[in-house]
Design a protein around this motif. Structure first.
Motif, PDB file in Angstrom:
ATOM      1  N   VAL A   1      16.840  -7.373  -4.604  1.00 26.68           N
ATOM      2  CA  VAL A   1      15.569  -6.816  -5.056  1.00 26.68           C
ATOM      3  C   VAL A   1      15.883  -5.744  -6.092  1.00 26.68           C
ATOM      4  O   VAL A   1      16.733  -4.880  -5.855  1.00 26.68           O
ATOM      5  CB  VAL A   1      14.770  -6.196  -3.884  1.00 26.68           C
ATOM      6  N   ALA A   2      15.219  -5.793  -7.223  1.00 29.58           N
ATOM      7  CA  ALA A   2      15.448  -4.819  -8.290  1.00 29.58           C
ATOM      8  C   ALA A   2      14.966  -3.429  -7.885  1.00 29.58           C
ATOM      9  O   ALA A   2      14.127  -3.284  -6.990  1.00 29.58           O
ATOM     10  CB  ALA A   2      14.717  -5.269  -9.560  1.00 29.58           C
ATOM     11  N   ALA A   3      15.489  -2.419  -8.569  1.00 23.39           N
ATOM     12  CA  ALA A   3      15.029  -1.042  -8.359  1.00 23.39           C
ATOM     13  C   ALA A   3      13.569  -0.928  -8.770  1.00 23.39           C
ATOM     14  O   ALA A   3      13.104  -1.652  -9.658  1.00 23.39           O
ATOM     15  CB  ALA A   3      15.883  -0.079  -9.181  1.00 23.39           C
ATOM     16  N   ASN A   4      12.866  -0.026  -8.119  1.00 27.63           N
ATOM     17  CA  ASN A   4      11.463   0.249  -8.452  1.00 27.63           C
ATOM     18  C   ASN A   4      10.637  -1.033  -8.494  1.00 27.63           C
ATOM     19  O   ASN A   4       9.912  -1.295  -9.446  1.00 27.63           O
ATOM     20  CB  ASN A   4      11.356   1.014  -9.776  1.00 27.63           C
ATOM     21  N   SER A   5      10.797  -1.828  -7.459  1.00 29.12           N
ATOM     22  CA  SER A   5      10.116  -3.112  -7.370  1.00 29.12           C
ATOM     23  C   SER A   5       9.541  -3.262  -5.965  1.00 29.12           C
ATOM     24  O   SER A   5       9.359  -2.267  -5.262  1.00 29.12           O
ATOM     25  CB  SER A   5      11.121  -4.236  -7.687  1.00 29.12           C
ATOM     26  N   SER A   6       9.273  -4.490  -5.562  1.00 25.13           N
ATOM     27  CA  SER A   6       8.755  -4.735  -4.217  1.00 25.13           C
ATOM     28  C   SER A   6       9.032  -6.177  -3.827  1.00 25.13           C
ATOM     29  O   SER A   6       9.421  -7.004  -4.661  1.00 25.13           O
ATOM     30  CB  SER A   6       7.253  -4.463  -4.147  1.00 25.13           C
ATOM     31  N   PHE A   7       8.840  -6.455  -2.549  1.00 27.00           N
ATOM     32  CA  PHE A   7       8.900  -7.832  -2.077  1.00 27.00           C
ATOM     33  C   PHE A   7       8.007  -7.981  -0.853  1.00 27.00           C
ATOM     34  O   PHE A   7       7.813  -7.054  -0.095  1.00 27.00           O
ATOM     35  CB  PHE A   7      10.341  -8.275  -1.772  1.00 27.00           C
ATOM     36  N   ASP A   8       7.434  -9.178  -0.733  1.00 23.43           N
ATOM     37  CA  ASP A   8       6.660  -9.549   0.449  1.00 23.43           C
ATOM     38  C   ASP A   8       7.590 -10.305   1.368  1.00 23.43           C
ATOM     39  O   ASP A   8       8.419 -11.104   0.907  1.00 23.43           O
ATOM     40  CB  ASP A   8       5.491 -10.464   0.069  1.00 23.43           C
ATOM     41  N   ILE A   9       7.473 -10.066   2.674  1.00 25.40           N
ATOM     42  CA  ILE A   9       8.287 -10.783   3.645  1.00 25.40           C
ATOM     43  C   ILE A   9       7.413 -11.221   4.802  1.00 25.40           C
ATOM     44  O   ILE A   9       6.553 -10.462   5.251  1.00 25.40           O
ATOM     45  CB  ILE A   9       9.487  -9.924   4.120  1.00 25.40           C
ATOM     46  N   GLU A  10       7.603 -12.463   5.222  1.00 26.26           N
ATOM     47  CA  GLU A  10       6.899 -13.004   6.384  1.00 26.26           C
ATOM     48  C   GLU A  10       7.942 -13.441   7.404  1.00 26.26           C
ATOM     49  O   GLU A  10       8.884 -14.157   7.062  1.00 26.26           O
ATOM     50  CB  GLU A  10       6.034 -14.207   5.997  1.00 26.26           C
ATOM     51  N   THR A  11       7.759 -13.004   8.642  1.00 32.62           N
ATOM     52  CA  THR A  11       8.664 -13.379   9.717  1.00 32.62           C
ATOM     53  C   THR A  11       7.842 -13.959  10.860  1.00 32.62           C
ATOM     54  O   THR A  11       6.784 -13.431  11.192  1.00 32.62           O
ATOM     55  CB  THR A  11       9.485 -12.170  10.218  1.00 32.62           C
ATOM     56  N   VAL A  12       8.331 -15.038  11.434  1.00 31.57           N
ATOM     57  CA  VAL A  12       7.670 -15.622  12.603  1.00 31.57           C
ATOM     58  C   VAL A  12       8.510 -15.405  13.849  1.00 31.57           C
ATOM     59  O   VAL A  12       8.102 -15.749  14.949  1.00 31.57           O
ATOM     60  CB  VAL A  12       7.368 -17.129  12.418  1.00 31.57           C
ATOM     61  N   GLU A  13       9.698 -14.852  13.653  1.00 29.69           N
ATOM     62  CA  GLU A  13      10.579 -14.458  14.741  1.00 29.69           C
ATOM     63  C   GLU A  13      11.240 -13.161  14.309  1.00 29.69           C
ATOM     64  O   GLU A  13      11.184 -12.804  13.134  1.00 29.69           O
ATOM     65  CB  GLU A  13      11.637 -15.541  15.006  1.00 29.69           C
ATOM     66  N   THR A  14      11.836 -12.451  15.230  1.00 28.86           N
ATOM     67  CA  THR A  14      12.496 -11.197  14.878  1.00 28.86           C
ATOM     68  C   THR A  14      13.659 -11.470  13.937  1.00 28.86           C
ATOM     69  O   THR A  14      14.461 -12.376  14.174  1.00 28.86           O
ATOM     70  CB  THR A  14      12.987 -10.476  16.149  1.00 28.86           C
ATOM     71  N   VAL A  15      13.733 -10.711  12.858  1.00 29.43           N
ATOM     72  CA  VAL A  15      14.796 -10.843  11.860  1.00 29.43           C
ATOM     73  C   VAL A  15      15.678  -9.604  11.931  1.00 29.43           C
ATOM     74  O   VAL A  15      15.181  -8.477  11.834  1.00 29.43           O
ATOM     75  CB  VAL A  15      14.201 -11.019  10.444  1.00 29.43           C
ATOM     76  N   ASP A  16      16.976  -9.815  12.107  1.00 31.82           N
ATOM     77  CA  ASP A  16      17.966  -8.738  12.025  1.00 31.82           C
ATOM     78  C   ASP A  16      18.479  -8.701  10.592  1.00 31.82           C
ATOM     79  O   ASP A  16      18.763  -9.754  10.010  1.00 31.82           O
ATOM     80  CB  ASP A  16      19.154  -9.019  12.959  1.00 31.82           C
ATOM     81  N   TYR A  17      18.624  -7.492  10.039  1.00 26.13           N
ATOM     82  CA  TYR A  17      19.058  -7.402   8.642  1.00 26.13           C
ATOM     83  C   TYR A  17      19.946  -6.180   8.418  1.00 26.13           C
ATOM     84  O   TYR A  17      19.953  -5.234   9.209  1.00 26.13           O
ATOM     85  CB  TYR A  17      17.857  -7.332   7.701  1.00 26.13           C
ATOM     86  N   VAL A  18      20.672  -6.230   7.300  1.00 21.49           N
ATOM     87  CA  VAL A  18      21.361  -5.070   6.757  1.00 21.49           C
ATOM     88  C   VAL A  18      20.848  -4.924   5.330  1.00 21.49           C
ATOM     89  O   VAL A  18      20.865  -5.892   4.559  1.00 21.49           O
ATOM     90  CB  VAL A  18      22.893  -5.240   6.743  1.00 21.49           C
ATOM     91  N   CYS A  19      20.392  -3.725   4.991  1.00 25.43           N
ATOM     92  CA  CYS A  19      19.966  -3.443   3.631  1.00 25.43           C
ATOM     93  C   CYS A  19      21.062  -2.651   2.954  1.00 25.43           C
ATOM     94  O   CYS A  19      21.418  -1.557   3.397  1.00 25.43           O
ATOM     95  CB  CYS A  19      18.660  -2.658   3.633  1.00 25.43           C
ATOM     96  N   HIS A  20      21.627  -3.229   1.880  1.00 20.84           N
ATOM     97  CA  HIS A  20      22.679  -2.583   1.099  1.00 20.84           C
ATOM     98  C   HIS A  20      21.987  -1.934  -0.114  1.00 20.84           C
ATOM     99  O   HIS A  20      21.320  -2.627  -0.887  1.00 20.84           O
ATOM    100  CB  HIS A  20      23.693  -3.605   0.608  1.00 20.84           C
ATOM    101  N   PHE A  21      22.142  -0.634  -0.276  1.00 18.89           N
ATOM    102  CA  PHE A  21      21.487   0.087  -1.380  1.00 18.89           C
ATOM    103  C   PHE A  21      22.446   0.202  -2.567  1.00 18.89           C
ATOM    104  O   PHE A  21      23.637   0.393  -2.393  1.00 18.89           O
ATOM    105  CB  PHE A  21      21.070   1.489  -0.937  1.00 18.89           C
ATOM    106  N   GLY A  22      21.847   0.130  -3.786  1.00 17.41           N
ATOM    107  CA  GLY A  22      22.640   0.335  -4.993  1.00 17.41           C
ATOM    108  C   GLY A  22      23.239  -0.926  -5.545  1.00 17.41           C
ATOM    109  O   GLY A  22      23.084  -2.016  -5.072  1.00 17.41           O
TER     110      GLY A  22
END
Length: 104
Positions: free
Chosen positions: A83-104
């Protein structure tokens, strides 16, 4: 992708977004870089970004639409999206999602 992060600091206070639909903890590495590790419970959400982000899906399946895109993409465990800086995203989950968000 490794199953764990070694020799890090974890911020004890959780980040709670969207009335508890997304919960994460910040992880700080020796070099000062930061990631967040969390879960998104079944929901439809829109996230805004400051810094560029790479979202690594650890478990579950989600559909994502990046800002400006018309098509949804599906991501599952072992996949990631940027995802680009100063942007956004829509996310839809139908089950629990585990994630790691890496910044930069």
């Amino acid at each position: 992708m490794s199953a764990q992060f070694d020799q890090v600091s974890v911020v004890k206070k959780s980040n709670i977004y969207f009335d508890g639909k997304c919960v994460s903890h910040n992880v700080i590495f020796a070099d000062g870089s930061k990631k967040s590790v969390g879960v998104i419970f079944p929901s439809s959400l829109t996230f805004n970004t400051g810094a560029p982000e790479t979202m690594e899906i650890i478990g579950g399946v989600c559909k994502v639409r990046l800002a400006g895109a018309s098509e949804w993409q599906t991501y599952a465990a072992g996949q990631q999206f940027n995802v680009a800086a100063n942007s956004s995203f829509d996310i839809e989950t139908v089950e629990t999602v585990d994630y790691v968000c890496h910044f930069g």
